[in-house]
Design an enzyme around this catalytic site. Structure first.
Site, PDB file in Angstrom:
ATOM      1  N   THR A 102       0.702  -1.179  -0.023  1.00  0.00           N
ATOM      2  CA  THR A 102       0.042   0.069   0.118  1.00  0.00           C
ATOM      3  C   THR A 102       0.909   1.350   0.121  1.00  0.00           C
ATOM      4  OG1 THR A 102      -1.436   1.396   1.251  1.00  0.00           O
ATOM      5  CG2 THR A 102      -0.152  -0.264   2.427  1.00  0.00           C
ATOM      6  N   ASP A 103       0.401   2.324  -0.510  1.00  0.00           N
ATOM      7  CA  ASP A 103       0.977   3.651  -0.666  1.00  0.00           C
ATOM      8  C   ASP A 103       1.126   4.147   0.840  1.00  0.00           C
ATOM      9  OD1 ASP A 103      -1.785   4.396  -0.160  1.00  0.00           O
ATOM     10  OD2 ASP A 103      -1.657   5.892  -1.801  1.00  0.00           O
ATOM     11  N   GLU A 104       0.157   3.430   1.847  1.00  0.00           N
ATOM     12  CA  GLU A 104       0.477   4.298   3.074  1.00  0.00           C
ATOM     13  C   GLU A 104       1.718   3.891   3.883  1.00  0.00           C
ATOM     14  OE1 GLU A 104      -3.112   3.613   5.660  1.00  0.00           O
ATOM     15  OE2 GLU A 104      -4.319   3.349   3.691  1.00  0.00           O
ATOM     16  N   TYR A 132      -1.374  -0.248  11.003  1.00  0.00           N
ATOM     17  CA  TYR A 132      -1.456  -1.046   9.954  1.00  0.00           C
ATOM     18  C   TYR A 132      -0.354  -0.918   8.766  1.00  0.00           C
ATOM     19  CZ  TYR A 132      -3.101  -1.646   4.995  1.00  0.00           C
ATOM     20  OH  TYR A 132      -3.246  -1.947   3.657  1.00  0.00           O
ATOM     21  N   LYS A 179       2.588  -3.135   7.093  1.00  0.00           N
ATOM     22  CA  LYS A 179       3.118  -3.423   5.642  1.00  0.00           C
ATOM     23  C   LYS A 179       4.124  -3.109   5.441  1.00  0.00           C
ATOM     24  CE  LYS A 179       0.366  -4.643   3.014  1.00  0.00           C
ATOM     25  NZ  LYS A 179      -0.488  -5.937   2.579  1.00  0.00           N
TER      26      LYS A 179
HETATM   27  N1  LIG Z   1      -8.325  -1.732  -0.009  1.00  0.00           N
HETATM   28  C1  LIG Z   1      -7.501  -0.772  -0.648  1.00  0.00           C
HETATM   29  O1  LIG Z   1      -7.755   0.266  -0.733  1.00  0.00           O
HETATM   30  C2  LIG Z   1      -5.920  -1.246  -0.637  1.00  0.00           C
HETATM   31  C3  LIG Z   1      -5.092  -0.227  -1.231  1.00  0.00           C
HETATM   32  C4  LIG Z   1      -3.642  -0.681  -1.191  1.00  0.00           C
HETATM   33  C5  LIG Z   1      -3.190  -2.038  -0.664  1.00  0.00           C
HETATM   34  N2  LIG Z   1      -4.133  -3.004  -0.361  1.00  0.00           N
HETATM   35  C6  LIG Z   1      -3.478  -4.345   0.212  1.00  0.00           C
HETATM   36  O2  LIG Z   1      -4.457  -5.091  -0.671  1.00  0.00           O
HETATM   37  C7  LIG Z   1      -4.525  -6.439   0.287  1.00  0.00           C
HETATM   38  C8  LIG Z   1      -6.274  -6.822   0.105  1.00  0.00           C
HETATM   39  O3  LIG Z   1      -6.878  -5.594   0.676  1.00  0.00           O
HETATM   40  P1  LIG Z   1      -8.324  -5.596   0.794  1.00  0.00           P
HETATM   41  O4  LIG Z   1      -9.005  -4.338   0.687  1.00  0.00           O
HETATM   42  O5  LIG Z   1      -9.002  -6.606  -0.285  1.00  0.00           O
HETATM   43  O6  LIG Z   1      -8.697  -6.434   2.047  1.00  0.00           O
HETATM   44  P2  LIG Z   1      -9.894  -7.238   2.809  1.00  0.00           P
HETATM   45  O7  LIG Z   1      -9.782  -6.843   4.362  1.00  0.00           O
HETATM   46  O8  LIG Z   1     -11.072  -6.683   2.006  1.00  0.00           O
HETATM   47  O9  LIG Z   1      -9.401  -8.741   2.567  1.00  0.00           O
HETATM   48  C9  LIG Z   1      -8.464  -9.550   3.318  1.00  0.00           C
HETATM   49  C10 LIG Z   1      -8.623 -10.868   3.006  1.00  0.00           C
HETATM   50  O10 LIG Z   1      -7.644 -11.695   3.673  1.00  0.00           O
HETATM   51  C11 LIG Z   1      -8.271 -12.593   4.458  1.00  0.00           C
HETATM   52  N3  LIG Z   1      -7.283 -12.836   5.615  1.00  0.00           N
HETATM   53  C12 LIG Z   1      -6.947 -12.230   6.750  1.00  0.00           C
HETATM   54  N4  LIG Z   1      -6.392 -12.510   7.606  1.00  0.00           N
HETATM   55  C13 LIG Z   1      -5.754 -13.706   6.930  1.00  0.00           C
HETATM   56  C14 LIG Z   1      -4.968 -14.838   7.407  1.00  0.00           C
HETATM   57  N5  LIG Z   1      -4.299 -14.575   8.625  1.00  0.00           N
HETATM   58  N6  LIG Z   1      -4.840 -15.770   6.763  1.00  0.00           N
HETATM   59  C15 LIG Z   1      -5.511 -16.023   5.420  1.00  0.00           C
HETATM   60  N7  LIG Z   1      -6.398 -15.098   5.084  1.00  0.00           N
HETATM   61  C16 LIG Z   1      -6.571 -13.934   6.045  1.00  0.00           C
HETATM   62  C17 LIG Z   1      -9.398 -12.005   4.904  1.00  0.00           C
HETATM   63  O11 LIG Z   1     -10.398 -13.308   5.242  1.00  0.00           O
HETATM   64  C18 LIG Z   1      -9.995 -11.572   3.671  1.00  0.00           C
HETATM   65  O12 LIG Z   1     -10.401 -12.424   2.797  1.00  0.00           O
HETATM   66  C19 LIG Z   1      -3.968  -6.163   1.424  1.00  0.00           C
HETATM   67  O13 LIG Z   1      -2.865  -6.482   1.777  1.00  0.00           O
HETATM   68  C20 LIG Z   1      -3.995  -4.609   1.567  1.00  0.00           C
HETATM   69  O14 LIG Z   1      -2.957  -4.148   2.374  1.00  0.00           O
HETATM   70  C21 LIG Z   1      -5.449  -2.591  -0.151  1.00  0.00           C
END
Ligand SMILES: NC(=O)c1ccc[n+]([C@@H]2O[C@H](COP(=O)([O-])OP(=O)(O)OC[C@H]3O[C@@H](n4cnc5c(N)ncnc54)[C@H](O)[C@@H]3O)[C@@H](O)[C@H]2O)c1
Length: 316
Positions: free
Chosen positions: A125-127, A152, A156
């Protein structure tokens, strides 16, 4: 090719599975997900049939389970989305963020080393870069220092460093992407867009942090998935790629746009005390990725109505 997608029942992971299954019809996929509160099997229900996708429920923090999974399914590529992802939850309970985001990533990296894989792609993430000033137009590049402010973001950033260390130390073929805020369907309704839509539909107050002027760089989730695909195809191992759509919008502006689509009054907006350590502005320079041939296809102006309508139909 066999592709293991962790966190495939979450918001972005489920879109990635859908996109990849449609695009690469000869490949097979394994979805590993612990089905935490944020994971939902319904997110992949429309394509969880036939032999190309196997759903495995389990935790990336369980080293024996992860090792067995690699032995059984012998993935060629791992795309790692699984994480604890909500900044507010990381402020009230950071421990699980360290366990899943740092230790869980380490367990996967060890399994990749033991079993030999073609690529480990880490979704970040950009964070991790911290915050930018509101004025001045500066952007995060891949060279920007890591200055995470929330637990968080710190978890990351830690996992990013661990991933890069496995490349440097062991030669594990890794890539990392750092993406800005995603919008799209199937997001758990604790994040800004679905939360505000849910509250607006119930005519409840919409809680906006501080003065609402914090700026995020919004990208459509499918553009994010296409970018990861480009990095898998053309990215160089050991490298980090920023992903952003150059759509800087303040939180208050985005909430007002959603209310306009829903036909609800702006008076529903209520300002609440700011989030602790709330970053002011994120903005991404994604030119390194664009050189590989990626560019965004969606804009908020064109896509927001469809996204809002999906939540109007599907949110409970
Ligand atoms: N949402 C955003 O805007 C965004 C932006 C940049 C990066 N990201 C990154 O993208 C990735 C996905 O984000 P998202 O928004 O889809 O998240 P989300 O919270 O919607 O989904 C996370 C998924 O991971 C699973 N999970 C959590 N802990 C787990 C574990 N210990 N073992 C197995 N599965 C597990 C959860 O059940 C869920 O299905 C993350 O790594 C996040 O840091 C998200």
């Amino acid at each position: 090719m066999k592709i293991l997608v962790t966190g495939g029942c979450g918001f972005i992971g489920s879109h990635f599975l859908r996109y990849m299954m449609d695009t690469y019809t000869n490949d097979s996929f394994i979805c590993l997900d612990a089905l935490t509160y944020a994971g939902n099997k319904n997110n992949i229900a429309d394509f969880l049939h036939g032999s190309r996708l196997t759903m495995v429920e389990g935790n990336v923090r369980d080293a024996d389970f992860v090792d067995d999974l690699f032995t059984t399914y012998t993935p060629d590529i791992v795309v790692h989305f699984a994480a604890e992802t909500h900044v507010d939850r990381s402020i009230t309970g950071p421990q699980v963020f360290l366990e899943t985001n740092v230790i869980g990533t380490g367990i996967l990296l060890d399994a990749c080393l033991r079993h030999g894989i073609e690529r480990f792609h880490h979704v970040s993430t950009d964070e991790v870069y911290g915050t930018l000033p509101l004025q001045g137009g500066s952007l995060f590049t891949e060279q920007s220092p890591l200055k995470p402010t929330s637990p968080y973001a710190a978890s990351k950033a830690s996992s990013d460093l661990l991933v890069l260390s496995y490349y440097k130390t062991y030669g594990l073929p890794v890539t990392i992407s750092r993406c800005s805020n995603n919008y799209g369907t199937h997001q758990y309704p604790e994040k800004l867009i679905p939360l505000m839509i849910q509250k607006a539909l119930q005519e409840e107050a919409l809680p906006v942090y501080g003065d609402g002027l914090n700026v995020r760089d919004w990208i459509h989730v499918v553009d994010h998935c296409r970018a990861i695909d480009v990095i898998l195809q053309k990215g160089k191992v050991g490298e980090v790629y920023n992903i952003g759509a150059r759509e800087e919008i303040s939180n208050i502006d985005l909430v007002k746009r959603m209310l306009n689509v829903l036909g609800k009054p702006h008076e529903l907006i209520t300002y609440v005390p700011d989030r602790l350590g709330h970053d002011l502005r994120y903005a991404i320079d994604s030119s390194k990725l664009e050189i590989l041939g990626w560019k965004r296809e969606y804009t908020v102006d064109k896509a927001l109505e469809e996204v809002v309508e999906w939540y109007r139909e599907n949110i409970r």
